[in-house]
Scaffold this motif. Structure first.
Motif, PDB file in Angstrom:
ATOM      1  N   ASP A   1      93.456  65.053  16.762  1.00  0.00           N
ATOM      2  CA  ASP A   1      94.619  65.652  16.258  1.00  0.00           C
ATOM      3  C   ASP A   1      94.539  67.060  15.509  1.00  0.00           C
ATOM      4  O   ASP A   1      95.272  67.602  14.835  1.00  0.00           O
TER       5      ASP A   1
ATOM      6  N   GLY B   1      93.394  69.273  19.556  1.00  0.00           N
ATOM      7  CA  GLY B   1      94.334  68.899  20.455  1.00  0.00           C
ATOM      8  C   GLY B   1      93.670  68.295  21.608  1.00  0.00           C
ATOM      9  O   GLY B   1      92.302  68.389  21.897  1.00  0.00           O
ATOM     10  N   ARG B   2      94.563  67.936  22.646  1.00  0.00           N
ATOM     11  CA  ARG B   2      93.954  67.074  23.943  1.00  0.00           C
ATOM     12  C   ARG B   2      93.270  68.070  24.870  1.00  0.00           C
ATOM     13  O   ARG B   2      92.159  67.717  25.540  1.00  0.00           O
TER      14      ARG B   2
ATOM     15  N   GLU C   1      99.633  70.771  26.245  1.00  0.00           N
ATOM     16  CA  GLU C   1      99.135  70.175  24.969  1.00  0.00           C
ATOM     17  C   GLU C   1     100.408  69.595  24.186  1.00  0.00           C
ATOM     18  O   GLU C   1     101.518  69.962  24.298  1.00  0.00           O
TER      19      GLU C   1
ATOM     20  N   LYS D   1      99.681  67.884  21.105  1.00  0.00           N
ATOM     21  CA  LYS D   1      99.412  67.840  19.539  1.00  0.00           C
ATOM     22  C   LYS D   1     100.400  67.995  18.726  1.00  0.00           C
ATOM     23  O   LYS D   1     101.106  69.160  18.805  1.00  0.00           O
TER      24      LYS D   1
END
Length: 481
Positions: A334, A337-338, A464, A466
């Motif tokens: 978090d 981000g992914r 993304e 997040k």
């Protein structure tokens, strides 16, 4: 801090005469949702037991002094023992998906333990390969249930700011289960091995039974009072404190339930189509990375490479690295981000597999260099599982849990999970045949190519998520800012 998070901390106390609303801050407790997510992930630990089970069990079944079987299984039979779990996991989601809507995410997840417990009991008493086949299929059905219901449950109980971390717990649970069997399996009898495995699903049922179901499910079923109780427990707030989030969930669920979802609806509009391509694509590349080959044949890989460490010890080291790296993801996901983590993971896996393939090529050609770098398979596999467990292990499941609207989610999750296990089955079933055709070095290089393609896929197609709410994710997928 986003408006959604700020508003979630306040509830309406009163209105002044001029209509001005007065809010009181209510912080709540994140620990409750973490507790529910951790207990739900005892089912993920059981999944890890099943995925790593073959590594120790295969060596025991090859030794008639340890094996419960009357004869050593053939190479073909061993390939089925490894691949029947992914095959069962392919079928499981199509049963679990509808059940999540009928009996809830919680009870579907608990139902997975029926398959796990039955399989380990069968393995305790088995004396034929046929019963091992049955047990492995049952394990696969349980894995399919977990992969479908657990992602939905965690995605729906998590607040927006915690969803990435909680969604990463599945992979952490899986690798804890793998490490567990790596540590226990080589040092106990075949029957004791199954008894130790049996402990985990029983513990899951005994603890997760007391957790609430998803508030989204309760709203879908018109159980308003249960939805309030669930949110109050998960957020650690009063009835007034959860009212705004409850209203948002109700609006989302009511909107999504106007039309009952079917398999065709997954591709009915651009948003669902894009969500499915992203989710199924990430899960496909997860399997094409060759991770199941590493998990199922870890000990055999080190034996084949003639590693300088005992294969059982090297396998435990790999398992420990998997747990450590999986524990990093909830902390960083978090923040970073992914997408960034997925890109790092794909690049790292590509490099690691290239080096692993290089070692096996040198070894195949009887190069004297291979003798001096016996450490390379250990280092390469450790690097591979590290970057995998940070990124492509946990994050495809986290993304799957947040990509779809509530009415689409059961159907889409079933389809995406099945796509994952189709490739899982193909890779594990025919890895030995692939080795015979192109060699171990060729097989690992092929997995490396898939990881390179996964990098390009993530860079160009993955969005993304997040810090976005589930509704904001749907807005982005639909092209609304």
């Amino acid at each position: 801090m986003s408006n959604g998070i700020e508003l979630a901390q306040y509830h309406l106390v009163s209105s002044s005469e001029n209509g001005r609303k007065i809010y009181k801050m209510e912080q709540g407790k994140k620990s409750r949702q973490f507790l529910a997510a951790i207990l739900s992930n005892l089912s993920s630990i059981t999944t890890g037991l099943c995925l790593g089970w073959t590594s120790a069990a295969e060596s025991k079944m090859k030794d008639l002094t340890q094996s419960p079987l009357s004869s050593i299984p053939s190479t073909e039979e061993f390939s089925w023992i490894s691949s029947l779990t992914p095959l069962g996991a392919l079928v499981g989601p199509y049963i679990a998906g509808p059940l999540t809507s009928r009996i809830g995410r919680k009870w579907t997840l608990l139902a997975s333990s029926v398959f796990f417990i039955a399989s380990f009991i069968i393995l305790i008493f088995t004396n034929t390969v046929a019963f091992v086949f049955v047990a492995r299929i049952l394990q696969g059905l349980g894995v399919g249930f977990v992969m479908t219901a657990q992602t939905m449950y965690v995605g729906e109980i998590a607040s927006d700011e915690c969803r990435g971390a909680l969604g990463s717990f599945m992979q952490l649970g899986i690798v804890i289960g793998i490490l567990y069997v790596y540590c226990v399996g080589p040092y106990v009898s075949f029957q004791s091995y199954q008894c130790y495995c049996l402990i985990i699903p029983i513990a899951f049922v005994a603890t997760f039974f007391f957790m609430p179901d998803s508030p989204h499910y309760y709203i879908q079923k018109g159980q308003e009072e249960n939805a309030v109780k669930s949110l109050k427990f998960l957020r650690g707030k009063s009835t007034e404190g959860v009212q705004q989030e409850l209203d948002e969930i109700r609006a989302t669920v009511e909107e999504s339930m106007k039309n009952k979802a079917t398999f065709r609806d997954v591709f009915a509009n651009a948003a669902n189509k894009k969500a499915f391509i992203i989710s199924a694509g990430l899960l496909t590349f997860q399997q094409l990375s060759g991770i199941n080959v590493v998990l199922f044949y870890c000990q055999s890989i080190f034996e084949t490479a003639g590693s300088s460490l005992k294969p059982a010890i090297a396998t435990i080291i790999v398992g420990a690295v998997m747990v450590f790296s999986s524990g990093l993801t909830p902390v960083i996901v978090d923040r970073l981000g992914r997408k960034v983590i997925l890109l790092f993971s794909a690049a790292g896996m590509t490099l690691s597999l290239a080096l692993l393939g290089l070692f096996f090529l040198l070894d195949h050609n009887k190069s004297p260099i291979a003798e001096s770098i016996k450490w390379l398979p250990i280092v390469s596999l450790i690097a591979f599982v590290f970057v995998y467990c940070v990124g492509f292990g946990p994050l495809p499941w986290a993304v799957l849990g947040e990509m779809f609207a509530p009415n689409i989610k059961p159907v889409a999750s079933s389809m995406a999970t099945s796509v994952c296990w189709i490739f899982g089955f193909i890779v594990t079933k025919w890895f030995s045949s692939l080795q015979d055709v192109i060699g171990s070095y060729g097989a690992f290089w092929l997995f490396g190519v898939f990881c390179a393609v996964a990098f390009v896929f993530t860079l160009t197609l993955v969005m993304e998520t997040k810090g976005l709410s589930l509704q904001e994710i749907q807005d982005r997928l639909n092209g609304r800012k």
